[in-house]
Design an enzyme around this catalytic site. Sequence first.
Site, PDB file in Angstrom:
ATOM      1  N   GLU A  41      24.609 -34.029  25.838  1.00 36.90           N
ATOM      2  CA  GLU A  41      23.333 -33.537  25.315  1.00 36.90           C
ATOM      3  C   GLU A  41      23.187 -34.201  23.966  1.00 36.90           C
ATOM      4  O   GLU A  41      23.923 -33.891  23.038  1.00 36.90           O
ATOM      5  CB  GLU A  41      23.393 -32.016  25.113  1.00 36.90           C
ATOM      6  N   CYS A  60      17.936 -29.601  18.384  1.00 36.37           N
ATOM      7  CA  CYS A  60      17.812 -30.730  19.309  1.00 36.37           C
ATOM      8  C   CYS A  60      16.471 -30.701  20.024  1.00 36.37           C
ATOM      9  O   CYS A  60      15.973 -31.729  20.459  1.00 36.37           O
ATOM     10  CB  CYS A  60      18.937 -30.689  20.323  1.00 36.37           C
TER      11      CYS A  60
END
Length: 674
Positions: free
Chosen positions: A258, A297
């Site tokens: 990720e 994020c």
Amino acid sequence: MSLHQISSFAAGTWVAPGEGARTIASAITGAPFASAGNAALDVQAMLDFARNTGGPALRKLTFHDRARMLKALSQELSAHKQALYDLSFETGATQKDHLIDIDGGIGTMFVFASKGRREMPDAQVYLDGEIEQLSRNGTFLGQHICTPLLGVAIHINAFNFPVWGMLEKLAPTLLAGVPAIVKPATNSCYVTELAVRIMLDSGILPAGALQLVSGGLGDMLNHLGCQDVVSFTGSANTALSLRQTPAIQQNSVRFVAEQDSLNASILGPDAVPGTPEFDLFVKEVAREMTTKAGQKCTAIRRIIAPEAQVNAVIDALSDRLAKITIGDPRQETTRMGALVSNGQKADVLEKANLIGQEAERVFGNPDAFDLHGPETGAFVPPMLFHCADPDNAQRVHDTEAFGPVSTLMGYRDLDHAVALVNRGQGSLVTSLITHDTDVARDVVMGSAAYNGRIYINDRDSMAESTGHGSPLPHMVHGGPGRAGGGEEMGGVRGVKHYMQRTAIQGSPRMLSRIGTKWVPGAPEIKGPTHPFTRKFGELQVGETLHTAPRMITLDDIEHFANFTGDTFYAHMDDDAAARNPFFPGRVAHGYLLLSFAAGLFVEPNEGPVLANTGLDGLRFMKPVVAGDSIKVRLTVKQKTPRNDDYGEVRWHVSLTNQDDEPVAEYELLTMNAR
Ligand code: NAP
């Protein structure tokens, strides 16, 4: 002031910082705060402890046992939330940010605990999908199953969510039955260390199930094999270099990444100023820019609005951003705290400068802003850029300033908006604020392949929507391309990342034993009495009842039709029914067959069957006409405990006619006393 000593937990003991330890500064003051890391950590012993002690202990448990463990862990963390909040301010996070990181992490673990009980069996093997028919007579079948990997999961996390980042990976890993070694980012590892201590001190976990590395990982990744998993969250550069670890490449070690992402938010063409959607858009963008000081994020990095609305968006967003109080996160009036470190601040300012080569800064000046906190802390203001020519720009689509920085760009039409989204080359999330369903469909068709998640919001859903930036445990988190190509969470999907899927082929008897679920064709067991007289614990998978036959008459069909009001022509009019391609003439109602089936198999007296809770997979295979007779086979297919008082029994029910031809089949669900 002496520095907080942040330890690792390795092979059953706490190891204090030692050789090569790093000093961690407070985000608020910039002053040294803690020390972490020890080059002498025995990484091989940690891997051995996980593989040889933690894994076997976890694998002895069922999914339900492990789900109960997760619930107990979340309760334990919940009881110590205040201590985690108190410490976490030092990372620059506000109380609102703690709700995302600490409460959000605990909530995520709760969801996995509940999904584990509801959606997974009380067994050690997870059945992935239904039986595959591989032979004409059904003596050779296929079933995909998932079993826990026999190695260890290494979780490498980013600094921004020291609690959620750990728990969203740990919950599915432990539920799968795999031990974990958690390595938080050093900058905020002191919060993770406290959460790990709370979990370990509770005594809920078996030895070896959870270890912690505060500081560097040493050469741990070089000792990984095919049963191990690396689950990484962080920057694209770090991911790229870790993926190239020789042991990871040679042994095909699973590497879930990720990484950074240039997420976008589109203002729909219909959402003009004055609509609820326009206000919603401005509110969401401002919130995404400033929550966790933009260190998320999923934060919105690119704001994509119709060209005609660009000025209106700049004005409305600037008004909102101007109201954000920046400063010491412990102050209640503070709306945005600090970046995690002065190093991070320098990085954000450098990236903002790069973006500034292609876009004009229209809000926020890092050299002059109203600060309610120490000058030495890692504070920056929200910065809004406007890129007038996004087609010929590059930085705005590929430079992630991991702070409160976002770039607005105008689009000509929806195709152009979609093309701009896709210039991010793969994102975790794109949001779309529109009330127009056609716009929503076009954006989804054009950019779903570039996104892990698409969040659509409007006046109908805004009161309950969860926010552009919130990854939810029920939904997949991850994205293609730049976002790392990984996937996390998404309910049981996330658990499977820590399991091996295997195609098992064999006879019904073999598959029934392996899956703890009766498969048609496997031997039937005759119980001592009617199965409805037997308690949950006494019933055996495979226990079967065969009923006597019952003939269906025309009177039955007419009585049922008039009684229920279902006088559909296929049951009432012979000629009309015969004109229908499916029926020879008047036929019995499917619901009549179900009702008669229940009449054939029930045991009427009060007993352990408490309720009929549903019916799955109903199929009518052959019409039944007056004069036919039906009989029922009722078999215990699967048992799932629900609580201390009762459990769910899934029965396989098969109706056949006088020629033994199947006429209907379904699964019946009952709750049975334990
Ligand atoms: P980072 O510098 O890439 O670090 C990520 C993690 O990797 C940290 O735990 C770091 O530990 C570790 N690491 C670095 N070098 C390593 C090595 N050689 N061996 C083993 N571990 C190593 O990222 P970050 O600054 O912490 O986080 C910010 C980035 O994360 C942003 O780009 C953001 O977009 C991304 N992010 C993505 C997601 C997502 O879900 N997609 C979520 C949050 C953040 P040390 O701290 O000890 O160096």
